[in-house]
Design an enzyme around this catalytic site. Structure first.
Site, PDB file in Angstrom:
ATOM      1  N   HIS A   1      -2.382   7.648   6.619  1.00  0.00           N
ATOM      2  CA  HIS A   1      -2.672   6.342   6.021  1.00  0.00           C
ATOM      3  C   HIS A   1      -4.055   5.885   6.477  1.00  0.00           C
ATOM      4  O   HIS A   1      -4.863   5.464   5.658  1.00  0.00           O
ATOM      5  CB  HIS A   1      -1.587   5.342   6.416  1.00  0.00           C
ATOM      6  CG  HIS A   1      -1.710   4.022   5.734  1.00  0.00           C
ATOM      7  ND1 HIS A   1      -1.753   3.902   4.356  1.00  0.00           N
ATOM      8  CD2 HIS A   1      -1.812   2.760   6.223  1.00  0.00           C
ATOM      9  CE1 HIS A   1      -1.873   2.617   4.029  1.00  0.00           C
ATOM     10  NE2 HIS A   1      -1.916   1.912   5.135  1.00  0.00           N
TER      11      HIS A   1
ATOM     12  N   CYS B   1       0.792  -1.225   0.000  1.00  0.00           N
ATOM     13  CA  CYS B   1       0.000   0.000   0.000  1.00  0.00           C
ATOM     14  C   CYS B   1       0.826   1.277   0.000  1.00  0.00           C
ATOM     15  O   CYS B   1       0.271   2.372  -0.019  1.00  0.00           O
ATOM     16  CB  CYS B   1      -0.955  -0.013   1.185  1.00  0.00           C
ATOM     17  SG  CYS B   1      -2.001  -1.496   1.205  1.00  0.00           S
TER      18      CYS B   1
ATOM     19  N   THR C   1      -8.482   0.278  10.580  1.00  0.00           N
ATOM     20  CA  THR C   1      -8.292  -0.925  11.384  1.00  0.00           C
ATOM     21  C   THR C   1      -7.855  -0.494  12.777  1.00  0.00           C
ATOM     22  O   THR C   1      -7.181   0.526  12.945  1.00  0.00           O
ATOM     23  CB  THR C   1      -7.242  -1.863  10.768  1.00  0.00           C
ATOM     24  OG1 THR C   1      -5.983  -1.186  10.683  1.00  0.00           O
ATOM     25  CG2 THR C   1      -7.680  -2.310   9.382  1.00  0.00           C
ATOM     26  N   PRO C   2      -8.231  -1.235  13.814  1.00  0.00           N
ATOM     27  CA  PRO C   2      -7.933  -0.799  15.185  1.00  0.00           C
ATOM     28  C   PRO C   2      -6.455  -0.544  15.434  1.00  0.00           C
ATOM     29  O   PRO C   2      -6.091   0.475  16.026  1.00  0.00           O
ATOM     30  CB  PRO C   2      -8.459  -1.965  16.038  1.00  0.00           C
ATOM     31  CG  PRO C   2      -9.581  -2.545  15.221  1.00  0.00           C
ATOM     32  CD  PRO C   2      -9.115  -2.436  13.790  1.00  0.00           C
ATOM     33  N   ALA C   3      -5.580  -1.447  14.983  1.00  0.00           N
ATOM     34  CA  ALA C   3      -4.156  -1.292  15.275  1.00  0.00           C
ATOM     35  C   ALA C   3      -3.529  -0.159  14.475  1.00  0.00           C
ATOM     36  O   ALA C   3      -2.807   0.680  15.020  1.00  0.00           O
ATOM     37  CB  ALA C   3      -3.422  -2.602  14.997  1.00  0.00           C
TER      38      ALA C   3
ATOM     39  N   PHE D   1       2.144  -3.386   3.967  1.00  0.00           N
ATOM     40  CA  PHE D   1       2.467  -4.642   4.649  1.00  0.00           C
ATOM     41  C   PHE D   1       3.985  -4.832   4.701  1.00  0.00           C
ATOM     42  O   PHE D   1       4.716  -4.410   3.808  1.00  0.00           O
ATOM     43  CB  PHE D   1       1.835  -5.819   3.920  1.00  0.00           C
ATOM     44  CG  PHE D   1       0.371  -6.009   4.206  1.00  0.00           C
ATOM     45  CD1 PHE D   1      -0.254  -5.376   5.259  1.00  0.00           C
ATOM     46  CD2 PHE D   1      -0.392  -6.843   3.410  1.00  0.00           C
ATOM     47  CE1 PHE D   1      -1.596  -5.560   5.534  1.00  0.00           C
ATOM     48  CE2 PHE D   1      -1.744  -7.040   3.661  1.00  0.00           C
ATOM     49  CZ  PHE D   1      -2.341  -6.399   4.728  1.00  0.00           C
TER      50      PHE D   1
ATOM     51  N   LYS E   1      -9.974   7.957   3.543  1.00  0.00           N
ATOM     52  CA  LYS E   1     -10.421   6.652   3.055  1.00  0.00           C
ATOM     53  C   LYS E   1     -11.919   6.450   3.196  1.00  0.00           C
ATOM     54  O   LYS E   1     -12.485   5.557   2.579  1.00  0.00           O
ATOM     55  CB  LYS E   1      -9.617   5.543   3.726  1.00  0.00           C
ATOM     56  CG  LYS E   1      -8.177   5.494   3.203  1.00  0.00           C
ATOM     57  CD  LYS E   1      -7.372   4.359   3.791  1.00  0.00           C
ATOM     58  CE  LYS E   1      -6.040   4.194   3.065  1.00  0.00           C
ATOM     59  NZ  LYS E   1      -5.132   5.341   3.192  1.00  0.00           N
TER      60      LYS E   1
ATOM     61  N   GLU F   1      -0.507   4.836  14.221  1.00  0.00           N
ATOM     62  CA  GLU F   1      -0.155   5.996  13.409  1.00  0.00           C
ATOM     63  C   GLU F   1      -0.427   7.287  14.174  1.00  0.00           C
ATOM     64  O   GLU F   1       0.377   8.231  14.131  1.00  0.00           O
ATOM     65  CB  GLU F   1      -0.931   5.990  12.089  1.00  0.00           C
ATOM     66  CG  GLU F   1      -0.514   7.124  11.167  1.00  0.00           C
ATOM     67  CD  GLU F   1      -1.237   7.130   9.830  1.00  0.00           C
ATOM     68  OE1 GLU F   1      -0.793   7.868   8.920  1.00  0.00           O
ATOM     69  OE2 GLU F   1      -2.239   6.397   9.683  1.00  0.00           O
TER      70      GLU F   1
ATOM     71  N   HIS G   1      -9.882   2.118   0.867  1.00  0.00           N
ATOM     72  CA  HIS G   1      -8.433   1.916   0.808  1.00  0.00           C
ATOM     73  C   HIS G   1      -8.099   1.379  -0.575  1.00  0.00           C
ATOM     74  O   HIS G   1      -8.418   0.234  -0.906  1.00  0.00           O
ATOM     75  CB  HIS G   1      -7.996   0.929   1.892  1.00  0.00           C
ATOM     76  CG  HIS G   1      -6.510   0.788   2.013  1.00  0.00           C
ATOM     77  ND1 HIS G   1      -5.619   1.493   1.237  1.00  0.00           N
ATOM     78  CD2 HIS G   1      -5.743   0.010   2.822  1.00  0.00           C
ATOM     79  CE1 HIS G   1      -4.387   1.168   1.562  1.00  0.00           C
ATOM     80  NE2 HIS G   1      -4.441   0.271   2.533  1.00  0.00           N
TER      81      HIS G   1
END
Length: 403
Positions: free
Chosen positions: A299, A170, A303-305, A391, A328, A310, A333
Site C-alpha cells: 500500500h 482506498c 505517510t510516516p505511520a 480509512f 506510488k 505496514e 496514491h
C-alpha cells in the site's frame, strides 16, 4: 478457493494509457508525478503546493453524446480506460459466450464524480421557488451519487448482470476482486468486469491536505525522510471468468483476504492488525505459504505511520527474501483506483518478471525490514500479491498467480 482465471487487464494513469505505457514507465523508472496545477486555487490564488499524478487529455475527452447524462471527469476516465488494450473486444467475446445478463460489473471508487458536485455547488443559481439550485447543465442526479461510476459502466458496456459499486476508501478496487469471486462461486454469474476509477478534485486535494497527509515534494515511500503522500488519478479494469469456461491468459486470482479493524477513522492500527489479517487470509485462501510469494505491491502511501506499520506487518509474516515495494512514486496514491492499478502492476510482474522498486526513495528507514526494496529486480515468479488499505481499517490483500 478455486483459482479464477483473468482474461484481460488494463490501466490508465499519469504514466499513460494502457498496459504498455505502464510497463515502459515502470522499467524506465519514469514517474508520472508533476507539480500540481489542479484547482481550485488556495487562499493565495495558486493551486495547492504539492505533486500529483494527473492523467493527460481528460479535459478534451468528452463522453460520446449518447452518454451525456453521465458527463464528468471520473466517467471520462472510466471510458478512456475501457477503450485500452482491446478490453471491450474481449468483453464482447465474454458476452457472446455467456450472455450480457451473466456478467457482473463490480467497480470501486472513493469519491466517484464528486468533482461534478463541487462544480454544481460553485455555480448555484436561483431555482423556480427562489431557493438555490444546481445550474441546468449539472442538474443530473446520477452524477451526484457514488454509484455514478457503476451506472455509467453498465450503460457503456450494455452488461445486464449485477452492477455493484464498492466504496471502501482506498481498498475499493481491490475488494472488487473478492466480490466478483463470491458472485462467480455462488453461480450468480459466469464472469465479471471488475475495476476502479478515481479522479482529482478539490475534496481529494484539500481533504487529504487538511489531515496533514500531503507532501509538498514527490512522495518517498518507506524513505526515512518521508513526510506525506502525492495524490493521483487513474482507472483500470480486468475481466474474470469461472474456470474452464474459456481460454485464459495464464494468470489468475488465487486468493483474497479482507479485514476491517476499525481502529481509527484515518490512522492504521498501530500493530498492523488488520493488515496482517488481510494478508494471512489471502495466503490461506490461495493455499500457499508466505515463502511462495515472489513480489508484494505494498500500500505504501509514504505517510510516516502507514509505511512503518505496514512494513512491520510484512516483516512479521514474510521471509527476508521477499521483494516488496510501493509504486506510488510512479502514479501517486490513486485512492479508490489504487487496488486495480497496483493489481495490474502485480500482474505485470508475474507476466514479465520485472519487479519494481521504489521511486524517489534512497534513505532506508531502520523501522522497515529487508523486504522493502528500493531497487528494481528481475525474476521469474509464480505468485504476486497486492495490498490496499483504506480509512477506517478497510483492508484487502490479493494473491495472483501464473497458472
Amino acid at each position: 478457493m478455486a483459482p479464477l482465471p483473468i482474461l484481460a487487464f488494463t490501466a490508465t494513469t499519469a504514466l499513460g494509457r494502457g498496459v504498455e505505457a505502464q510497463k515502459t514507465a515502470l522499467i524506465g523508472r519514469r514517474s508520472g508525478l508533476q507539480p500540481n496545477a489542479f484547482g481550485p486555487d488556495d487562499a493565495d490564488g495558486a493551486p495547492l503546493r504539492c505533486w500529483t499524478g494527473r492523467v493527460e487529455g481528460l479535459e478534451d475527452a468528452a463522453l460520446p453524446t449518447q452518454w451525456a447524462q453521465w458527463e464528468c471527469r471520473n466517467n471520462r476516465l472510466a471510458w478512456m480506460a475501457l477503450q485500452q488494450d482491446a478490453l471491450l473486444d474481449q468483453l464482447q467475446a465474454l458476452v457472446d459466450r455467456h450472455g450480457a445478463d451473466r456478467i457482473a460489473i463490480v467497480v470501486g471508487t472513493s469519491t466517484s464524480s464528486i468533482g461534478a458536485s463541487e462544480e454544481a455547488y460553485r455555480g448555484l443559481v436561483p431555482g423556480n421557488d427562489g431557493t438555490p439550485a444546481f445550474p441546468p447543465g449539472l442538474a443530473r442526479p446520477i452524477v451526484h451519487t457514488v454509484h455514478s461510476l457503476g451506472d455509467f459502466v453498465q450503460q457503456a458496456t450494455g452488461l445486464r448482470g449485477p452492477c455493484i459499486t464498492v466504496a471502501t476508501a482506498c481498498s475499493s478496487s481491490a475488494k472488487v476482486f473478492a466480490q466478483a469471486s463470491r458472485l462467480i462461486d455462488a453461480g450468480i454469474v459466469d464472469a465479471a468486469l471488475v475495476g476502479g476509477v478515481d479522479t482529482l478534485c478539490g475534496s481529494v486535494l484539500y481533504g487529504f491536505n487538511s489531515l496533514q497527509l500531503v507532501s509538498r515534494e514527490p512522495c518517498r515511500p518507506f524513505d526515512a525522510r518521508r513526510d506525506g503522500l502525492s495524490l493521483g488519478e487513474a482507472g483500470g479494469f480486468a475481466l474474470l471468468e469461472r474456470a474452464g469456461a474459456g481460454e485464459a491468459m495464464g494468470l489468475g486470482l488465487h486468493g483474497y483476504g479482507e479485514s476491517s479493524d476499525a481502529h481509527h477513522m484515518s490512522s492504521p492500527h498501530p500493530q498492523g492488525l488488520g493488515a496482517r489479517m488481510a494478508m494471512s487470509d489471502a495466503l490461506a485462501r490461495a493455499g500457499i505459504e508466505a515463502e511462495a510469494v515472489g513480489y508484494l505491491n505494498l500500500h505504501g502511501t509514504a505517510t510516516p505511520a502507514n509505511d512503518s506499520i505496514e512494513a512491520a506487518a510484512v516483516a512479521g509474516l514474510f521471509p527476508d527474501s521477499l521483494h516488496a515495494s510501493s509504486t506510488k512514486g510512479w502514479t501517486g496514491h490513486t485512492l479508490g483506483a489504487a487496488g486495480i492499478v497496483e493489481s495490474v502492476f502485480a500482474l505485470l510482474a508475474l507476466r514479465d518478471g520485472h519487479l519494481p522498486g521504489i521511486l524517489n526513495s534512497s534513505q532506508p528507514d531502520d523501522a522497515c525490514g529487508p523486504q522493502i526494496r528500493f531497487d528494481d529486480a528481475t525474476s521469474s515468479i509464480r505468485y504476486a500479491m497486492n495490498n490496499s488499505f483504506g480509512f477506517g481499517g478497510n483492508n484487502c490483500s490479493l494473491v495472483f498467480a501464473r497458472t
